[in-house]
Write an enzyme that holds these catalytic residues in place. Structure first.
Site, short mmCIF file in Angstrom:
data_model
loop_
_atom_site.label_atom_id
_atom_site.label_comp_id
_atom_site.label_asym_id
_atom_site.label_seq_id
_atom_site.Cartn_x
_atom_site.Cartn_y
_atom_site.Cartn_z
N GLN A 1 -0.06 10.13 5.66
CA GLN A 1 -0.31 8.70 6.41
C GLN A 1 -1.85 8.44 5.67
OE1 GLN A 1 -1.25 8.82 10.56
NE2 GLN A 1 -1.43 6.59 10.75
N HIS B 1 2.44 3.01 11.90
CA HIS B 1 3.46 1.93 11.35
C HIS B 1 5.03 2.63 10.92
CE1 HIS B 1 0.81 3.83 8.14
NE2 HIS B 1 1.83 3.96 7.44
P1 5GP Z 1 1.45 5.45 4.74
O1 5GP Z 1 1.26 6.26 3.67
O2 5GP Z 1 0.14 5.43 5.69
O3 5GP Z 1 2.77 5.61 5.65
O4 5GP Z 1 1.84 3.92 4.32
C1 5GP Z 1 0.78 2.93 4.33
C2 5GP Z 1 1.61 1.55 3.57
O5 5GP Z 1 0.45 0.72 3.71
C3 5GP Z 1 1.74 1.82 2.07
O6 5GP Z 1 3.01 2.08 1.69
C4 5GP Z 1 0.96 0.84 1.31
O7 5GP Z 1 1.46 0.37 0.00
C5 5GP Z 1 0.83 0.05 2.50
N1 5GP Z 1 -0.38 -1.06 2.63
C6 5GP Z 1 -1.72 -0.40 2.21
N2 5GP Z 1 -2.57 -1.66 2.24
C7 5GP Z 1 -1.64 -2.56 2.40
C8 5GP Z 1 -1.90 -3.97 2.58
O8 5GP Z 1 -3.09 -4.49 2.50
N3 5GP Z 1 -1.18 -4.73 2.76
C9 5GP Z 1 0.35 -4.35 2.82
N4 5GP Z 1 1.18 -5.39 2.93
N5 5GP Z 1 0.58 -3.09 2.56
C10 5GP Z 1 -0.53 -2.36 2.35
#
Ligand code: 5GP
Length: 134
Positions: free
Chosen positions: A93, A99
């Protein structure tokens, strides 16, 4: 809960490519997609990890996930996809606001998974312990 990039997106301080919104949920395109059509689905409620989320917000997300998945599949032409939800830094994460990822799977793109499966040894005891905590 600390402010995150998703808090700012929810507040309209940072733009996103929105695909869905209701009073409890926002969905938008991931800025660094693993594949075409990679969508993020987030609750408006501030919660870092899934276990901290209210039943109401969880239900609201659960209600729209299948519909969002169908739309993503229809538009991208993908026939397979993963729904991924990471909790905690060691679990990959990066943004500390709950999310769900909807990630279409194509031959050359999508989610790569390392799945080091073991053997279930204490199933009866473990299932009983978890059930007792609910
Ligand atoms: P995690 O690794 O926390 O499950 O995934 C976070 C996701 O958020 C990643 O796939 C990354 O690309 C996405 N993300 C991070 N910052 C932003 C942003 O400013 N806008 C959008 N649309 N996605 C983001």
């Amino acid at each position: 809960m600390a402010q995150t990039i998703f808090t700012k997106i929810l507040a309209g301080e940072i733009p996103c490519h929105k695909v869905y919104e209701d009073d409890k949920v926002l969905a938008f395109l991931d800025i660094n997609p693993l594949s075409r059509g990679h969508v993020l689905v987030i609750p408006k409620e501030p919660a870092e990890t899934l276990d901290q989320l209210s039943d109401d917000s969880a239900a609201a997300i659960g209600r729209v996930l299948p519909r969002l998945s169908r739309a993503v599949m229809a538009v991208t032409g993908a026939r397979h996809y993963n729904v991924l939800q990471n909790n905690g830094v060691p679990a990959h994460q990066a943004v500390m606001h709950v999310h769900f990822h909807i990630i279409p799977r194509f031959d050359d793109s999508g989610l790569g998974i390392d799945w080091p499966a073991g053997k279930l040894v204490d199933g009866a005891q473990l299932a009983q312990a978890i059930a007792a905590k609910l």
